[in-house]
Design an enzyme around this catalytic site. Structure first.
Site, PDB file in Angstrom:
ATOM      1  N   GLY A  41      40.239  51.291  35.314  1.00 28.94           N
ATOM      2  CA  GLY A  41      41.475  50.819  34.693  1.00 28.94           C
ATOM      3  C   GLY A  41      41.278  49.497  33.994  1.00 28.94           C
ATOM      4  O   GLY A  41      40.233  48.866  34.143  1.00 28.94           O
TER       5      GLY A  41
ATOM      6  N   GLY B 256      44.702  45.573  39.385  1.00 29.88           N
ATOM      7  CA  GLY B 256      44.690  45.599  40.847  1.00 29.88           C
ATOM      8  C   GLY B 256      43.603  46.470  41.447  1.00 29.88           C
ATOM      9  O   GLY B 256      43.746  46.942  42.568  1.00 29.88           O
TER      10      GLY B 256
ATOM     11  N   THR C 187      40.402  45.593  42.317  1.00 32.90           N
ATOM     12  CA  THR C 187      39.791  44.858  43.418  1.00 32.90           C
ATOM     13  C   THR C 187      40.758  44.789  44.595  1.00 32.90           C
ATOM     14  O   THR C 187      40.383  44.996  45.748  1.00 32.90           O
ATOM     15  CB  THR C 187      39.411  43.445  42.948  1.00 32.90           C
ATOM     16  OG1 THR C 187      38.662  43.559  41.741  1.00 32.90           O
ATOM     17  CG2 THR C 187      38.593  42.734  43.977  1.00 32.90           C
TER      18      THR C 187
ATOM     19  N   HIS D 220      61.195  31.937   8.481  1.00 32.83           N
ATOM     20  CA  HIS D 220      60.225  32.982   8.810  1.00 32.83           C
ATOM     21  C   HIS D 220      60.678  33.764  10.051  1.00 32.83           C
ATOM     22  O   HIS D 220      60.764  34.988  10.035  1.00 32.83           O
ATOM     23  CB  HIS D 220      58.855  32.331   9.045  1.00 32.83           C
ATOM     24  CG  HIS D 220      57.770  33.274   9.450  1.00 32.83           C
ATOM     25  ND1 HIS D 220      56.753  33.633   8.601  1.00 32.83           N
ATOM     26  CD2 HIS D 220      57.548  33.939  10.606  1.00 32.83           C
ATOM     27  CE1 HIS D 220      55.951  34.479   9.224  1.00 32.83           C
ATOM     28  NE2 HIS D 220      56.407  34.679  10.450  1.00 32.83           N
ATOM     29  N   GLU D 221      61.035  33.029  11.098  1.00 33.95           N
ATOM     30  CA  GLU D 221      61.403  33.700  12.345  1.00 33.95           C
ATOM     31  C   GLU D 221      62.714  34.463  12.194  1.00 33.95           C
ATOM     32  O   GLU D 221      62.851  35.579  12.687  1.00 33.95           O
ATOM     33  CB  GLU D 221      61.501  32.697  13.498  1.00 33.95           C
ATOM     34  CG  GLU D 221      60.209  31.943  13.819  1.00 33.95           C
ATOM     35  CD  GLU D 221      59.006  32.842  14.038  1.00 33.95           C
ATOM     36  OE1 GLU D 221      59.191  34.019  14.386  1.00 33.95           O
ATOM     37  OE2 GLU D 221      57.872  32.371  13.841  1.00 33.95           O
TER      38      GLU D 221
HETATM   39  P1  ADP Z   1      41.241  44.015  38.638  1.00 37.25           P
HETATM   40  O1  ADP Z   1      40.219  44.051  39.709  1.00 37.25           O
HETATM   41  O2  ADP Z   1      41.835  45.357  38.333  1.00 37.25           O
HETATM   42  O3  ADP Z   1      40.816  43.328  37.399  1.00 37.25           O
HETATM   43  P2  ADP Z   1      42.617  42.443  40.569  1.00 37.25           P
HETATM   44  O4  ADP Z   1      42.683  43.420  41.674  1.00 37.25           O
HETATM   45  O5  ADP Z   1      41.580  41.407  40.691  1.00 37.25           O
HETATM   46  O6  ADP Z   1      42.479  43.184  39.177  1.00 37.25           O
HETATM   47  O7  ADP Z   1      44.044  41.795  40.402  1.00 37.25           O
HETATM   48  C1  ADP Z   1      44.225  40.424  40.183  1.00 37.25           C
HETATM   49  C2  ADP Z   1      45.487  39.933  40.839  1.00 37.25           C
HETATM   50  O8  ADP Z   1      46.629  40.492  40.209  1.00 37.25           O
HETATM   51  C3  ADP Z   1      45.597  40.335  42.268  1.00 37.25           C
HETATM   52  O9  ADP Z   1      44.994  39.405  43.102  1.00 37.25           O
HETATM   53  C4  ADP Z   1      47.099  40.404  42.496  1.00 37.25           C
HETATM   54  O10 ADP Z   1      47.601  39.129  42.817  1.00 37.25           O
HETATM   55  C5  ADP Z   1      47.626  40.792  41.159  1.00 37.25           C
HETATM   56  N1  ADP Z   1      47.906  42.224  41.084  1.00 37.25           N
HETATM   57  C6  ADP Z   1      47.318  43.107  40.262  1.00 37.25           C
HETATM   58  N2  ADP Z   1      47.811  44.330  40.426  1.00 37.25           N
HETATM   59  C7  ADP Z   1      48.734  44.251  41.394  1.00 37.25           C
HETATM   60  C8  ADP Z   1      49.602  45.201  42.021  1.00 37.25           C
HETATM   61  N3  ADP Z   1      49.614  46.485  41.669  1.00 37.25           N
HETATM   62  N4  ADP Z   1      50.432  44.768  42.974  1.00 37.25           N
HETATM   63  C9  ADP Z   1      50.442  43.472  43.332  1.00 37.25           C
HETATM   64  N5  ADP Z   1      49.644  42.532  42.793  1.00 37.25           N
HETATM   65  C10 ADP Z   1      48.801  42.898  41.823  1.00 37.25           C
HETATM   66 ZN    ZN Z   2      55.780  35.922  11.993  1.00 37.80          ZN
HETATM   67 MG    MG Z   3      38.378  43.128  39.643  1.00 36.02          MG
END
Ligand code: ADP
Ligand code: ZN
Ligand code: MG
Length: 626
Positions: free
Chosen positions: A214, A219, A221, A435-436
């Protein structure tokens, strides 16, 4: 378990002390060498070579105070300098045999002595000129290697320094909001880690690995850690890049080590983050690398080798699944693929709620609104938004976060912090303002666009001088051609307003133009929305979870035609924006003037002026007619 952790720690400390010692030793040696070299310099500057003739002449003239006869030269001190603290030493080669020289010196009454070659001084010389520099060099090389690769030479074959073992991750599925489908697939793995016997009894082969795929920040990790937390088993985590070392074979031995350790503590989870760092396809398209290939091969063979009935699961995460080697994905390895998508509206609300659990929120807070304003944001963005809002509340001396803090932090996360010290000139403010309002007005004048939430001309740190925030009424997954065309007109509305009002254009529209071109191009090449090309696919999207870069796959002639088509779409959109604005010039002027005065206006204020002017317009002609 705890024993082991302690032992690890001890080992680490020992290693650290050892390293410190080496560093200090090297520094001391280097300092000694430097001092010696300096002394040599000073001595050299006080030495001067003379010819043998001159020596004889001085001898005859009685100028010499003392002579030192070494094995191959004469060192001479002059009488005139004998008293000075740093006498110049003259030297010359020996040009006659020792007896005649001795006699000659005797005759002239100069005191002289022969120097005996001392073994200790030989030792000193060897030490100083040969051993010390080499020790120094070795030390330098060693340090260099260490700084290049954290682990370094001493870590060859041992991954103790990098492996990250957690007995309890402290994260459960409750901490991961949204992502229901992913959690569903992972629940099975949890169950399997709890009671492997339940599966093996029937004769089912247990899965060995699952691959979380993804975009960054969704999320992945977090999910892996939650699986370990739910199953209450140890969690070994390593990032793919930890395996790839400077020396061929180190990564492979790390993999071996990791699996051996894990087997000792089964059931457990091995998590390899950023798998693409080692799992890159071995074909040469993405650039080969011996070390990486060896590591990958080792990983593959370990995955085939371990006995899954013991309860070891290998989880891995990546955001570039398309570059992974096919061998990784075949059954018996990472055969399960769990897609972790960007959250939808409900998912975003849930994620906001999860992160708001420990933050004081007052009653004005409405997560639905925030979630609507953040379509496309991932979990990490949302976590960040909550945190920024909490910081804002503190900054403003409040004890709870309110809705406006949240909206402000949405802007901070999306557009950067407000840049209070950048002061626009009156002229520039006027241009930015038109512009905006141009964007906002074109949006409001069309049917299928998202309502305007806010217009601002407060510059942001990420470069924008102002922007219009549009919030959709509901989450959309499909976009029609008409909607896209109207969106294009909205994007080009900024430039159109500048051209209409000031009769000149500025650099302010560059980002609008870039985005509009991207959309127009996608309409032609990906969505089959033109008559010229019909339903032909002309571009493929690479790295879907990262940049989403599109790669053209057609002939040159077609590419030229595509460009023409894109140009035509953009021109139509611009013309439409221009005519909409010139038909509503009064409205444009009024709202722009209001914005210059206020800097930020809400969607409601905007709509009020907009509708007032319109009603007046409708009433206007009929009054005149009377
Ligand atoms: P990835 O590994 O997909 O790049 P991480 O798992 O490291 O992302 O996510 C980074 C942070 O974002 C997590 O530590 C958490 O705080 C937040 N986060 C990401 N996805 C979720 C989720 N589904 N629910 C709650 N917190 C999330
Ligand atoms: Zn613009
Ligand atoms: Mg990660």
């Amino acid at each position: 378990m705890e024993e082991k952790e302690k032992k690890n720690k001890n080992n680490n400390e020992k290693q650290k002390n050892y390293q410190n010692f080496i560093i200090i030793a090297i520094v001391v040696l280097a300092a000694m060498l430097a001092i010696n070299m300096m002394l040599d310099r000073v001595r050299d500057s006080r030495r001067q070579e003379i010819s043998y003739d001159t020596f004889i002449k001085w001898l005859d003239e009685d100028k010499i105070d003392q002579v030192l006869i070494t094995s191959d030269m004469l060192e001479i001190t002059l009488a005139s300098e004998a008293e000075s603290s740093l006498p110049i030493t003259y030297y010359t080669g020996i040009a006659e045999d020792a007896d005649t020289l001795g006699k000659r010196l005797d005759d002239s009454g100069v005191s002289f002595k022969r120097q005996v070659v001392q073994s200790s001084s030989m030792l000193y010389t060897v030490l100083l000129y040969y051993i010390l520099p080499s020790v120094f060099m070795i030390g330098m090389v060693f340090l260099l290697m260490r700084s290049v690769k954290g682990g370094g030479v001493m870590g060859v074959g041992k991954s103790t320094a990098k492996m990250y073992m957690q007995k309890d991750t402290g994260v459960t599925f409750r901490d991961v909001a949204g992502q229901e489908e992913s959690k569903e697939s992972l629940r099975e793995i949890v169950d399997f880690l709890h009671t492997p016997a339940k599966y093996t009894r029937i004769g089912a082969k247990l899965p060995k690995g699952a691959l979380l795929v993804g975009p960054p920040g969704t999320g992945k990790t977090l999910l892996a850690r939650a699986v370990a937390g739910e199953a209450n088993v140890p969690f070994y985590s390593l990032s793919g890049s930890d395996f790839v070392e400077m020396f061929v074979g180190v990564g492979a031995s790390r993999v071996r080590d990791l699996f051996r350790k894990a087997q000792e503590t089964a059931p457990c989870i091995i998590f390899i983050d950023e798998l693409d760092a080692i799992g890159k396809s071995r074909d040469s398209r993405y650039g080969g690398n011996d070390e990486r290939e060896q590591t990958l091969n080792q990983l593959l063979s370990e995955m085939d080798g371990f006995d899954s009935s013991k309860g070891i699961i290998v989880l891995a995460a990546t955001n570039r699944p398309e570059i992974l080697d096919k061998a990784i994905l075949r059954p018996g390895r990472f055969d399960r693929r769990i897609i972790v998508e960007k959250p939808d509206l409900k998912g975003r609300v849930d994620i906001l709620k999860v992160h708001a659990r420990h933050v004081n929120m007052d009653e004005t807070v409405d997560f639905d609104e925030i979630a609507k304003a953040t379509s496309g944001a991932v979990g990490s963005d949302l976590a960040n938004i909550i945190n920024e809002a909490a910081l804002l509340a503190v900054k403003n001396g409040r004890s709870a976060v309110n809705q406006s803090d949240l909206f402000e932090s949405v802007e901070v996360v999306i557009a950067g912090k407000a840049k209070k010290d950048r002061i626009l000139s009156a002229k520039e403010r006027k241009i930015v303002s038109y512009h905006e309002v141009g964007h906002a007005l074109v949006a409001a004048l069309q049917k299928n666009t998202e309502p305007v939430q806010k217009i601002t001309i407060v510059p942001r740190t990420m470069g924008s001088l102002g922007y219009v925030m549009q919030v959709p009424e509901e989450e959309k997954y499909l976009m029609s051609k008409v909607e896209m065309e109207e969106e294009l007109a909205t994007m080009l509305g900024g430039r159109a307003a500048e051209a209409l009002v000031f009769d000149s254009v500025t650099t302010g529209a560059s980002n609008d133009i870039e985005r509009a071109t991207q959309i127009a191009r996608a309409m032609v090449t990906q969505y089959g929305m033109t008559d010229t090309f019909g339903l032909m696919s002309l571009e493929t999207v690479e790295e879907r979870y990262l940049s989403g870069r599109a790669v053209l796959n057609c002939g040159e002639e077609t590419a030229a035609k595509i460009d023409k088509e894109v140009m035509a779409i953009l021109k139509t959109a611009y013309d439409r924006a221009f005519s909409l604005l010139s038909e509503n010039r009064e409205c444009l002027d009024k709202i722009a003037a209001f914005l210059i005065e206020r800097e930020t206006i809400t969607g409601k204020e905007f709509m009020e002026i907009f509708e007032n002017v319109r009603d007046a317009d409708k009433a206007g002609p009929s009054v005149e007619a009377e």
